[in-house]
Design a protein around this motif. Structure first.
Motif, PDB file in Angstrom:
ATOM      1  N   ASP A  35       5.697   1.286   6.995  1.00 23.48           N
ATOM      2  CA  ASP A  35       4.468   0.704   6.457  1.00 23.48           C
ATOM      3  C   ASP A  35       4.018  -0.528   7.253  1.00 23.48           C
ATOM      4  OD1 ASP A  35       2.364   0.927   4.722  1.00 23.48           O
ATOM      5  OD2 ASP A  35       3.332  -0.138   3.066  1.00 23.48           O
TER       6      ASP A  35
ATOM      7  N   ASN B 208      -1.936   3.634   3.595  1.00 26.91           N
ATOM      8  CA  ASN B 208      -1.385   4.960   3.893  1.00 26.91           C
ATOM      9  C   ASN B 208      -0.739   5.483   2.608  1.00 26.91           C
ATOM     10  OD1 ASN B 208       0.881   3.347   3.673  1.00 26.91           O
ATOM     11  ND2 ASN B 208       1.248   3.260   5.874  1.00 26.91           N
TER      12      ASN B 208
ATOM     13  N   ASP C  16      -1.796   4.443  -1.533  1.00 29.39           N
ATOM     14  CA  ASP C  16      -0.417   3.963  -1.472  1.00 29.39           C
ATOM     15  C   ASP C  16       0.232   4.093  -2.865  1.00 29.39           C
ATOM     16  OD1 ASP C  16      -0.668   1.996   1.270  1.00 29.39           O
ATOM     17  OD2 ASP C  16      -2.472   2.500   0.161  1.00 29.39           O
TER      18      ASP C  16
ATOM     19  N   ALA D 188       0.269  -1.297   5.698  1.00 24.82           N
ATOM     20  CA  ALA D 188      -0.871  -0.449   6.059  1.00 24.82           C
ATOM     21  C   ALA D 188      -1.420   0.304   4.848  1.00 24.82           C
ATOM     22  CB  ALA D 188      -0.440   0.535   7.142  1.00 24.82           C
TER      23      ALA D 188
ATOM     24  N   ILE E  37       2.437   5.143   1.852  1.00 27.29           N
ATOM     25  CA  ILE E  37       3.771   4.544   1.816  1.00 27.29           C
ATOM     26  C   ILE E  37       3.697   3.199   1.100  1.00 27.29           C
ATOM     27  CG2 ILE E  37       5.666   3.681   3.253  1.00 27.29           C
ATOM     28  CD1 ILE E  37       4.386   5.462   5.526  1.00 27.29           C
ATOM     29  N   CYS E  38       4.624   2.917   0.226  1.00 25.76           N
ATOM     30  CA  CYS E  38       4.746   1.622  -0.479  1.00 25.76           C
ATOM     31  C   CYS E  38       3.396   1.158  -1.046  1.00 25.76           C
ATOM     32  CB  CYS E  38       5.338   0.550   0.435  1.00 25.76           C
ATOM     33  SG  CYS E  38       7.024   0.905   0.962  1.00 25.76           S
ATOM     34  N   GLY E  39       3.079  -0.126  -0.826  1.00 23.32           N
ATOM     35  CA  GLY E  39       1.799  -0.663  -1.317  1.00 23.32           C
ATOM     36  C   GLY E  39       0.869  -0.920  -0.150  1.00 23.32           C
ATOM     37  N   ILE E  40      -0.117  -1.772  -0.394  1.00 20.68           N
ATOM     38  CA  ILE E  40      -1.114  -2.052   0.644  1.00 20.68           C
ATOM     39  C   ILE E  40      -1.207  -3.567   0.809  1.00 20.68           C
ATOM     40  CG2 ILE E  40      -2.993  -1.945  -1.069  1.00 20.68           C
ATOM     41  CD1 ILE E  40      -4.740  -0.717   1.159  1.00 20.68           C
TER      42      ILE E  40
END
Ligand code: CA
Ligand code: CA
Ligand code: CA
Length: 505
Positions: free
Chosen positions: A88, A133, A40, A131, A135-138
């Motif tokens: 996300d 992935n 991420d 999630a 995208i963005c953070g976790i």
């Protein structure tokens, strides 16, 4: 000298009469079990997860390393809705854990406005379950499922709040609520009759009798002089109140203090670069999630990880485990006391920083806590004027309901229900000292609270006597900080929650 082959060497060794075993040793392949760094893009800014300083860490990476990520656990965000199609969030979004109590439909999709004022629930959700992935953070529990219960942003009544707190009791495991009465330092407010009943009902009947987990943000009003002891949701024995800790282990400027905080979690400080990463409206990411909401979201994610390890934990088991495992931060802070059961506890941090590593280790071996008893001490007091100096505290002698079916020898929560009159409520200070000498500040003076309404049957809760024996003299000191204020202490009732048997695991 001739070199022997390994086989010859072995034969020669074995032919010696004192040698019973011989093998040539080979180099074996052994790989350290590092967690692969998440892909991420904002992972590198997720300091509150990635910190490896053992004194200042939630231990989340340790839990992830043992493959505990919230799988099979359902968390519902009771808030202003959820951007359910956020790239996300959508993979972990669970429609069965979702409802819209504003519009009375099953879809909690947020309502957009030009100010993006309904971003709060989406931001809380991302901290728990964004999630894994690109995208963005976790999220802290990135394999948990996430629901939205839309409640704010509309007319809220007691019955709506109660419905939200009681929605999906047999499906949802953890509820996250990061809202409450206004933090302006004037309000003394909490759940109404039905919402109180709903919290209790959830704890008793939710999760097929194991009890729903209600995680609550302690409140952001300290700069207004507010204290979370005036927030009835935080004061509830059925909620787990979480306050904030900044990256250096201190209590940030906004984080309210009170005796009913159970533990704390990371959130922002004054430094602009130390905020919490999350999902934001319109499919975006944010690095600006903040306040005790972000802290409570991290804690809810950690509790999801603990439940994945042991789905049979009751709501009280989890509270006992948090008491047992949370980490002392800012150890030189002078508010820490060691209570009569040996736990360090504070009005700023509760029992300390929530520890995912400690919780998951304990969850594996935890035996269910004994049955809860409630010993009620009704005190006959003559109404007495409140003084500036309180030489004479009210003494409440308790036997812990010895030899009755309510007997308590090991405390959990203590609730003091207090009524008093005052011409200026914000000048009142209330301290309850347990028989083992642990002081709980049940109310600190609030400079913005000039209410003349006094206090009517307000349940002040403290976690600070956890594990202590309640037998002996409890002393209640009620004082005023301003000489000209007039007030009368009218009544006190103590509710001592706990067990007769030792809950030590
Ligand atoms: Ca809707
Ligand atoms: Ca992500
Ligand atoms: Ca507050």
């Amino acid at each position: 000298m001739r070199r022997h082959s390994p086989l010859e060497t072995r034969k020669r060794l074995l032919s010696e009469k004192n040698v019973i075993w011989a093998r040539q040793q080979k180099a074996l392949v052994r790989v350290k079990r590092n967690v692969e760094d998440p892909l991420d893009p904002l992972w590198k800014e997720q300091w509150y997860i990635s910190s490896t300083n053992p004194e200042l860490s939630h231990g989340i990476l340790t839990a992830w390393r043992s493959n505990r990520t919230g799988r099979g656990v359902v968390v519902a965000i009771i808030d202003d809705g959820l951007e359910i199609d956020h790239p996300d969030l959508r993979d972990n979004y669970d429609p069965k854990a979702s409802y819209d109590f504003i519009d009375n439909d099953p879809i909690p999709q947020i309502h957009y406005d030009s100010a993006n004022s309904n971003k709060h629930g989406t931001r809380c959700a991302g901290v728990v379950a964004a999630a894994s992935n690109q995208i963005c953070g976790i999220g802290v529990a990135f394999r948990s499922r996430i629901g939205g219960i839309r409640l704010l942003n509309g007319r809220v009544t007691d019955i709506t709040e109660a419905s939200a707190l009681g929605f999906g009791l047999q499906y949802i495991h953890i509820y996250l609520a990061s809202w409450g009465p206004d933090d302006n330092g004037k309000k003394m407010d909490g759940p109404g009759y039905l919402a109180r009943k709903a919290l209790r009902h959830g704890a008793i009947k939710g999760r097929r009798g194991l009890g729903s987990i209600y995680v609550w943000a302690s409140g952001n009003g300290r700069s207004y002089g507010d204290t979370c002891s005036c927030d009835g949701f935080v004061n509830s024995v059925y909620s787990i109140a979480i306050s904030s800790v900044d990256e250096s282990g201190r209590s940030p400027w906004y984080s309210e203090w009170c005796a009913s905080i159970l533990a704390s979690a990371f959130s922002n400080s004054k430094k602009a670069d130390k905020r919490v990463i999350s999902t934001d409206l319109h499919g975006k990411c944010t690095d600006k999630h903040s306040g005790t909401s972000a802290a409570a979201s991290i804690a809810a994610g950690i509790f999801a990880i603990a439940l994945e390890v042991n789905m049979n934990l009751t709501w009280r088991c989890l509270q006992h485990m948090v008491v047992r495992t949370s980490k002392v931060i800012s150890p030189t802070d002078n508010d820490w006391v060691i209570n009569g059961a040996g736990y360090r506890v504070s009005h700023k941090f509760g029992f300390g920083l929530v520890d995912a590593a400690g919780l998951t280790a304990l969850a594996r071996v935890w035996a269910r806590v004994p049955k809860q008893h409630v010993c009620v001490e009704t005190v006959k007091i003559r109404p007495q004027p409140i003084q500036t100096s309180a030489r004479h505290g009210v003494v409440i002698t308790s036997l812990g309901c010895r030899n009755s079916h309510d007997e308590v020898r090991f405390l959990e929560h203590v609730v003091a229900i207090i009524s008093l009159t005052s011409t200026d409520r914000g000048s009142i200070r209330i301290v309850l000292t347990s028989p083992m000498g642990t002081p709980s500040e049940l109310l600190h003076p609030r400079r913005n609270d000039h209410s003349k309404d006094g206090i009517l049957n307000w349940p002040f809760m403290t976690t600070h006597c956890w594990g202590e024996n309640p037998q002996g003299e409890w002393i209640l000191h009620v004082r005023k900080t301003v000489q000209s204020v007039e007030g009368i202490l009218q009544s006190v009732t103590l509710y001592l929650y706990g067990t007769k048997e030792d809950p030590k695991n």
